[in-house]
Design an enzyme around this catalytic site. Structure first.
Site, mmCIF file in Angstrom:
data_model
loop_
_atom_site.group_PDB
_atom_site.id
_atom_site.type_symbol
_atom_site.label_atom_id
_atom_site.label_comp_id
_atom_site.label_asym_id
_atom_site.label_seq_id
_atom_site.Cartn_x
_atom_site.Cartn_y
_atom_site.Cartn_z
ATOM 1 N N SER A 236 -5.210 14.226 40.001
ATOM 2 C CA SER A 236 -3.755 14.135 40.191
ATOM 3 C C SER A 236 -3.048 15.108 39.247
ATOM 4 O O SER A 236 -2.077 15.772 39.622
ATOM 5 C CB SER A 236 -3.264 12.718 39.889
ATOM 6 O OG SER A 236 -3.365 11.899 41.022
ATOM 7 N N LYS B 256 3.062 2.703 36.467
ATOM 8 C CA LYS B 256 2.466 2.106 37.671
ATOM 9 C C LYS B 256 3.576 1.499 38.508
ATOM 10 O O LYS B 256 4.619 1.112 37.984
ATOM 11 C CB LYS B 256 1.472 1.009 37.288
ATOM 12 C CG LYS B 256 0.440 0.726 38.349
ATOM 13 C CD LYS B 256 -0.632 1.803 38.323
ATOM 14 C CE LYS B 256 -1.790 1.510 39.220
ATOM 15 N NZ LYS B 256 -2.963 2.297 38.830
#
Ligand code: GLU
Length: 429
Positions: free
Chosen positions: A356, A104
Site C-alpha cells: 500500500s 482504521k
C-alpha cells in the site's frame, strides 16, 4: 467482537514498555487514539427504504506520518475493534519502517446481505461521511476484511468527486486502472511467506518438511496456502467461515481454490463459495483446525480466535498471525509457557500495508513500477525487518511479539522525540 479488545491490545504495549526506556511523552501519547470519528451512513436500499449503517474511522497515531489502515465491513465492527486495529497499524507501520502512523475504519454491516448497487451506495456514502477526516497527507484507507479493489475504486472516485480533483493517493488497494499497484492483491500473503522463510531458515527447518493448517481462506489465507503448497509444504487443513477440510497427507490447494471459486455467487465481490465444496476430504470445525498437530498454524481470519480457553490444547510448534489480533494476551502467556513461537501480526501480515505504501508512492510520483520491482522491494523490507525482530528477540530473551513491539517503539520514540519531549523542555526551563 466483545468489548475489551483495545484494553487487551494496550496490555501488550505495557509489557513492551518494561523492556525499553521511552520518554513519558511517547508513553502517554501511545495510550490513547488521536481521534475517533463515528458517522451514520445513510443508504437508499434497492426497495426504496432508507437504512442507516454505523461507520467509524480512527486515527490512532500520526507521529511518523499520515495515518494508514484499512476499512472493514463486518457485522461485528465496533469502536473498540476499530480502535484496536488502528493501534496495531501504528506498530505495524513502525516495524516495517513505513512513513505512516496507524488508522482504521469500518462499517457495522453484513456486506453479503447487500446487492452490488447497495454496496456501492454504502461505500460512496461512507466516503461522503469521512471525506474531511481522510486525505493523502492525513489518513489513507485501504482494504480490510470484506472490502476489496472494487470498493476502493468507488471510494477513490467518490473522494475525487467531492474534492473536484482526481486524488488516487487518498486510498490504496485500488484497481490497476485507477492507480492501483501491481502486486497489491498478493502482498499480504507474500509478506507472510517471506517472514516464514526467514524464520524457518533460522530454525534450520526446510519448508518441505512442514505440516501446515490455515484458518481463513480469503485473499491472504488462500494465496499463502498456494505459495506454501508450491514450495512443498503439506497443507493438512484449511477453513473458511463455514467450516474446514482436513487431509492427513495434504490437500491439493489449487483444486480447493478452484472449487471454492466455481461456487461463488458474487464472483467479483466475495469468495462466497466455501472450501467445503471440496468433497473428497474430512470435514473439521474451525475450532478443531486450531488444535491440529502441525508445525505451522496460520490464523488468517479474524481476531480473538486463540484464547485462554483453547490455548492449552494448541499443538502447533509455531503460529503465524496473518489475521490481525488472533491471539489474546491471556492465550499468549499459555503459549509462551508451552514453548510455542508466535510470529506476531504486526510483522507477519505487514506485506499488505507495505505494498500500500508503494502504491501511495507511485500515485504521488505518477510513475508506476513493474511487478518485479514491487516484489523485490517487498521482499527486501520483509526480510530485513523480520531478521531484525528475530535477532532482537534472541538478544533480549523475549517473545517475538515483544521484540516486534520494542523494535517499533524505538522508531516511534525517535519521531516523538524529534518533536520535543518533556526532557527537552525541562532542560530549557
Ligand atoms: N488491512 C490491511 C492491514 O490490516 C492493509 C492496510 C493498508 O494497506 O493500509 O494491514
Amino acid at each position: 467482537m466483545s468489548d475489551g479488545i483495545f484494553l487487551d491490545a494496550r496490555k501488550r504495549l505495557d509489557a513492551a514498555l518494561q523492556h525499553v526506556r521511552l520518554s513519558p511523552d511517547t508513553v502517554e501519547r501511545l495510550h490513547y487514539p488521536k481521534s475517533v470519528l463515528k458517522v451514520s451512513v445513510p443508504v437508499r436500499m434497492d426497495n426504496g427504504a432508507l437504512k442507516i449503517f454505523p461507520g467509524y474511522r480512527v486515527r490512532y497515531d500520526d507521529t511518523r506520518g499520515p495515518a494508514k489502515g484499512g476499512i472493514r465491513y463486518h457485522p461485528n465492527v465496533s469502536p473498540d475493534e476499530v480502535t484496536s486495529l488502528a493501534f496495531w497499524m501504528t506498530f505495524k507501520c513502525a516495524v516495517l519502517n513505513l512513513p505512516f502512523g496507524g488508522g482504521k475504519g469500518g462499517i457495522t454491516v453484513n456486506p453479503k446481505a447487500l446487492s452490488r448497487t447497495e454496496l456501492e451506495r454504502l461505500s460512496r456514502g461512507y466516503i461522503d461521511a469521512v471525506a474531511d477526516f481522510i486525505g493523502p497527507d492525513i489518513d489513507i484507507p485501504a482494504p480490510d476484511v470484506y472490502t476489496n479493489q472494487m470498493i476502493m475504486g468507488w471510494m477513490m472516485d467518490q473522494y475525487s468527486i467531492i474534492k473536484r480533483r482526481i486524488t488516487p493517493a487518498v486510498i490504496t488497494g485500488k484497481p490497476l486502472s485507477m492507480g492501483g499497484s501491481l502486486g497489491r492483491e498478493t502482498a499480504t500473503a507474500k509478506g507472510a511467506y517471506h517472514a516464514i522463510r526467514v524464520m524457518m531458515k533460522r530454525k534450520n527447518r526446510d519448508l518441505k518438511d512442514l505440516r501446515v493448517a490455515i484458518q481463513g481462506f480469503g485473499n491472504a489465507g488462500a494465496e499463502l496456502a498456494e505459495m506454501l503448497f508450491n514450495d512443498g509444504c503439506t497443507i493438512v487443513a484449511v477453513s473458511d467461515s463455514r467450516g474446514g477440510i482436513f487431509k492427513q497427507d495434504g490437500l491439493h490447494i489449487p483444486t480447493v481454490r478452484q472449487r471454492k471459486k466455481a461456487t461463488q455467487k458474487l464472483e467479483a465481490l466475495y469468495a462466497d463459495g466455501s472450501v467445503l465444496e471440496s468433497q473428497d476430504h474430512d470435514r473439521i470445525t474451525n475450532e478443531e483446525l486450531l488444535e491440529l498437530d502441525v508445525d505451522l498454524l496460520i490464523p488468517a481470519a479474524l481476531e480473538g480466535v486463540i484464547t485462554e480457553h483453547n490455548a492449552g490444547r494448541i499443538k502447533a510448534r509455531t503460529i503465524i498471525e496473518v489475521a490481525n489480533g488472533p491471539t489474546t494476551g491471556a492465550a499468549e502467556a499459555i503459549l509462551a509457557e508451552k514453548g510455542i513461537d508466535v510470529l506476531p501480526d504486526i510483522l507477519a501480515n505487514a506485506g499488505g500495508v507495505t505494498v500500500s505504501y508503494f502504491e501511495w508512492v507511485q500515485n504521488r510520483q505518477g510513475m508506476y513500477w513493474t511487478e518485479e520491482e514491487v516484489a523485490q522491494r517487498l521482499e527486501q523490507r520483509m526480510v530485513t525487518e523480520t531478521e531484525c525482530v528475530l535477532a532482537l528477540a534472541e538478544e533480549k530473551g523475549v517473545t517475538l511479539r515483544l521484540a516486534a513491539y520494542i523494535h517499533a517503539l524505538h522508531r516511534l520514540e525517535d519521531a516523538s522525540a524529534s518533536r520535543g519531549t518533556e526532557d527537552y523542555f525541562r532542560r530549557r526551563a
